[in-house]
Design a protein around this motif. Structure first.
Motif, PDB file in Angstrom:
ATOM      1  N   SER A 243       5.260   4.947   7.721  1.00 43.06           N
ATOM      2  CA  SER A 243       4.327   5.153   6.613  1.00 43.06           C
ATOM      3  C   SER A 243       4.387   4.042   5.575  1.00 43.06           C
ATOM      4  N   THR A 244       5.178   3.031   5.815  1.00 43.85           N
ATOM      5  CA  THR A 244       5.325   1.954   4.837  1.00 43.85           C
ATOM      6  C   THR A 244       5.073   0.611   5.517  1.00 43.85           C
TER       7      THR A 244
ATOM      8  N   ARG B 183      10.027  -3.052   3.589  1.00 45.67           N
ATOM      9  CA  ARG B 183      11.149  -2.575   2.768  1.00 45.67           C
ATOM     10  C   ARG B 183      11.986  -3.758   2.319  1.00 45.67           C
TER      11      ARG B 183
ATOM     12  N   PHE C 162      -0.052   0.397  -2.308  1.00 44.75           N
ATOM     13  CA  PHE C 162       0.129   1.304  -1.178  1.00 44.75           C
ATOM     14  C   PHE C 162      -0.475   0.675   0.069  1.00 44.75           C
TER      15      PHE C 162
END
Length: 149
Positions: free
Chosen positions: A31-32, A35, A97
């Motif tokens: 979902s990303t 990081r 996002f």
């Protein structure tokens, strides 16, 4: 050009600063888009974002992670809630996002309706209609769309 070299290029062009650590692909990210790891300074990126959304969106995700990276090593607020982070992200036109991936395998929502007041409910998980009732009138719920679980 490998991923680390690309991140170094974006860092130099968009921030005017050097990226001195490693960047790597991480297939486990769902979902990303990426990081940042403060412990050792490396960055992970989701390869599906690059493959399915293209280089323009991916570059904005790289900028986002580089905002975390540069702010952390400058000793400034590097978290999403910090004003420093919000300001720099806006300056470099990074994404806040990640857009949803077109081929994401999200499960369809289950639809329920109250037999008495016709209130409808959407849920990701199945509801035991013998156990749960409508929150408005306490009427019995029925599932509208029958899906195989």
């Amino acid at each position: 050009m490998n991923l680390t070299e690309y991140v170094q290029l974006v860092s130099q062009e968009d921030f005017g600063r050097h990226f001195k650590h490693q960047a790597q692909w991480n297939n486990r990210l769902r979902s990303t888009g990426g990081r940042f790891f403060p412990k050792d300074g490396h960055l992970d990126f989701n390869p599906k974002v690059y493959q399915e959304l293209g280089l323009d969106i991916f570059r904005k995700i790289v900028r986002h992670e580089l905002c975390h990276y540069h702010l952390y090593f400058e000793g400034r607020g590097y978290q999403h809630k910090d004003q420093d982070f919000k300001e720099i992200l806006k300056e470099v036109d990074g994404l806040r996002f990640v857009p949803s991936l077109p081929n994401s395998n999200s499960k369809p929502l289950k639809l329920y309706r109250c037999q008495s007041c016709q209130q409808s409910y959407q849920r990701k998980r199945r509801i035991d209609t013998k156990r749960y009732r409508c929150g408005i009138c306490r009427g019995q719920l029925i599932q509208i769309n029958q899906t195989k679980d």
